[in-house]
Design a protein around this motif. Structure first.
Motif, PDB file in Angstrom:
ATOM      1  N   ALA A   1      -6.861   7.433  -6.594  1.00 16.18           N
ATOM      2  CA  ALA A   1      -6.693   6.716  -7.861  1.00 16.18           C
ATOM      3  C   ALA A   1      -7.923   6.883  -8.762  1.00 16.18           C
ATOM      4  N   ILE A   2      -9.112   6.724  -8.182  1.00 18.91           N
ATOM      5  CA  ILE A   2     -10.341   6.859  -8.972  1.00 18.91           C
ATOM      6  C   ILE A   2     -10.475   8.286  -9.503  1.00 18.91           C
TER       7      ILE A   2
ATOM      8  N   ILE B   1      -4.720   2.288 -13.230  1.00 17.54           N
ATOM      9  CA  ILE B   1      -5.467   1.063 -12.923  1.00 17.54           C
ATOM     10  C   ILE B   1      -4.519  -0.108 -12.697  1.00 17.54           C
TER      11      ILE B   1
ATOM     12  N   GLN C   1      -8.043   8.671   0.818  1.00 14.78           N
ATOM     13  CA  GLN C   1      -7.616   7.284   0.770  1.00 14.78           C
ATOM     14  C   GLN C   1      -7.019   6.981  -0.599  1.00 14.78           C
TER      15      GLN C   1
ATOM     16  N   ASN D   1      -7.547   4.589  -2.803  1.00 17.50           N
ATOM     17  CA  ASN D   1      -8.506   4.297  -3.870  1.00 17.50           C
ATOM     18  C   ASN D   1      -9.239   5.548  -4.334  1.00 17.50           C
ATOM     19  N   GLN D   2      -9.527   6.476  -3.409  1.00 20.50           N
ATOM     20  CA  GLN D   2     -10.197   7.715  -3.787  1.00 20.50           C
ATOM     21  C   GLN D   2      -9.312   8.559  -4.704  1.00 20.50           C
TER      22      GLN D   2
ATOM     23  N   ILE E   1      -2.885   0.172  -9.154  1.00 22.37           N
ATOM     24  CA  ILE E   1      -3.714   0.086  -7.948  1.00 22.37           C
ATOM     25  C   ILE E   1      -4.622  -1.135  -7.928  1.00 22.37           C
ATOM     26  N   PHE E   2      -5.249  -1.439  -9.045  1.00 22.62           N
ATOM     27  CA  PHE E   2      -6.328  -2.421  -9.027  1.00 22.62           C
ATOM     28  C   PHE E   2      -5.870  -3.783  -9.553  1.00 22.62           C
TER      29      PHE E   2
ATOM     30  N   LYS F   1       0.830  -1.206   0.000  1.00 24.67           N
ATOM     31  CA  LYS F   1       0.000   0.000   0.000  1.00 24.67           C
ATOM     32  C   LYS F   1       0.864   1.256   0.000  1.00 24.67           C
TER      33      LYS F   1
ATOM     34  N   GLN G   1       2.292   1.717  -3.473  1.00 22.32           N
ATOM     35  CA  GLN G   1       1.241   2.186  -4.371  1.00 22.32           C
ATOM     36  C   GLN G   1       0.927   3.662  -4.123  1.00 22.32           C
ATOM     37  N   LYS G   2       0.830   4.045  -2.857  1.00 19.35           N
ATOM     38  CA  LYS G   2       0.494   5.426  -2.529  1.00 19.35           C
ATOM     39  C   LYS G   2       1.582   6.381  -2.991  1.00 19.35           C
TER      40      LYS G   2
END
Length: 352
Positions: free
Chosen positions: A69-70, A104, A64, A66-67, A107-108, A5, A8-9
């Motif tokens: 990244a989205i 994507i 966060q 995911n927020q 992160i995913f 994590k 990734q961050k």
């Protein structure tokens, strides 16, 4: 997992800052150009999107992963869309679609990546059909090129191939890094375990026992020495001796509970701490240990038996050093051996 994590961050944060800086620079050039040829709706849309990207970069530490990244994926797709719907493949904004795909892949999951690649291909085919059917009209003088299906086919193939190869390679690299991190974490856990446990028996070692013992001010320390262990070692060999120690350790582990701790001191010697300083409770636990230890041991076709002598030291108060308590419990254990072995000898100490 936490390491993954964090990586990734940090990757998304760096990606976001670099993209925001690049977009601001290109926006300045677009504004300069618009001052000469005039502003269009597309220019204002791009300004709004770049401002959104800068704000996302500023507030991402509070969001966060995911927020962030989205948000980055959505803004990249909208920037791509703002150029692609007007200029088609000639728009410089087409490169923002691969950027969204890269986010994507960082992160995913692999499934999410393949789904996004498939949806991107379908979207581009849909836009190509809209241009070909003249539902959309490009703002260029290259109408004939836009109406050529072979041009769109080559363009789609090249764009999707570049996105697929680069994003899958990035995902594979990420999974490989995650695998290495998992191995490192496992090795770290193994090193930490070996640092605090006896390798032969799996019981805590003296270092771990001492660290936990420092928090106690009263209770009983049992010094256990096996009787007949040397004879087993001499008669059946060290392999049987090790098996004997492992079997005894497993049996002693069955009496473990929150107020009881067992440690292998070394050789055929063990320490047991009992939180209670009640003599009857200490004697009951010692009898349980003697019963467990004295049970016959079967190793393949070999059978042997050992017993134990236990020195039980009851202590209370403060300023006790484990080394001193072990010495006193050891002395009590030798008195038990001198009494005929397979028995318990008590001793006590108290300080203010």
């Amino acid at each position: 997992m936490n390491s993954d994590k964090n990586i990734q961050k940090e990757t998304i944060q760096l990606f976001l800052i670099n993209e925001a800086a690049l977009c601001v620079a290109t926006l300045v050039l677009s504004i300069i150009r618009a001052e000469y040829i005039g502003y269009s709706t597309r220019d204002f849309v791009q300004i709004a999107l770049v401002v959104s990207l800068v704000l996302l970069a500023a507030f991402s530490p509070r969001l966060q992963l995911n927020q962030t990244a989205i948000g980055l994926i959505v803004i990249n797709f909208l920037i791509f869309n703002s150029g692609f719907l007007g200029l088609g493949p000639m728009a410089g904004a087409v490169f923002f679609l691969p950027l969204a795909i890269f986010v994507i892949s960082v992160i995913f999951s692999r499934r999410a990546l393949y789904l996004s690649l498939g949806l991107s291909a379908m979207y581009i085919v849909g836009i190509a059909f809209a241009f070909y059917s003249e539902t959309l009209t490009p703002r260029t003088e290259l109408n004939q090129l836009f109406l050529n299906p072979y041009y769109w086919l080559v363009y789609l193939f090249c764009l999707m191939l570049s996105m697929a190869v680069s994003s899958i390679a990035l995902l594979n690299y990420r999974e490989k890094i995650n695998g290495l991190l998992s191995d490192l974490n496992q090795q770290k856990e193994e090193i930490e375990w070996h640092a605090l446990h006896d390798e032969l028996t799996g019981l805590m070692n003296l270092k771990a026992f001492k660290a936990q013992f420092e928090h106690h001010t009263a209770g009983a320390l049992l010094f256990i020495d096996l009787d007949g262990f040397k004879a087993v070692n001499d008669k059946f060999g060290h392999e049987s001796g090790d098996y004997c120690l492992q079997t005894v350790a497993k049996r002693m582990s069955t009496i473990l509970r929150q107020d009881v701790q067992v440690c292998r001191l070394g050789g055929d010697e063990f320490l047991v701490y009992l939180k209670s300083d009640s003599k009857s409770e200490i004697e009951e636990l010692s009898r349980q240990l003697l019963t467990l230890i004295c049970e016959p041991i079967q190793q393949d076709n070999i059978a042997f038996q050992v017993s134990a002598s236990i020195g039980a030291l009851i202590f209370s108060g403060t300023n006790h050093k484990l080394k001193e308590l072990v010495k006193l419990a050891d002395q009590a254990m030798y008195r038990a051996k001198n009494k005929g072995k397979c028995c318990i000898e008590f001793s006590s100490i108290a300080t203010n």
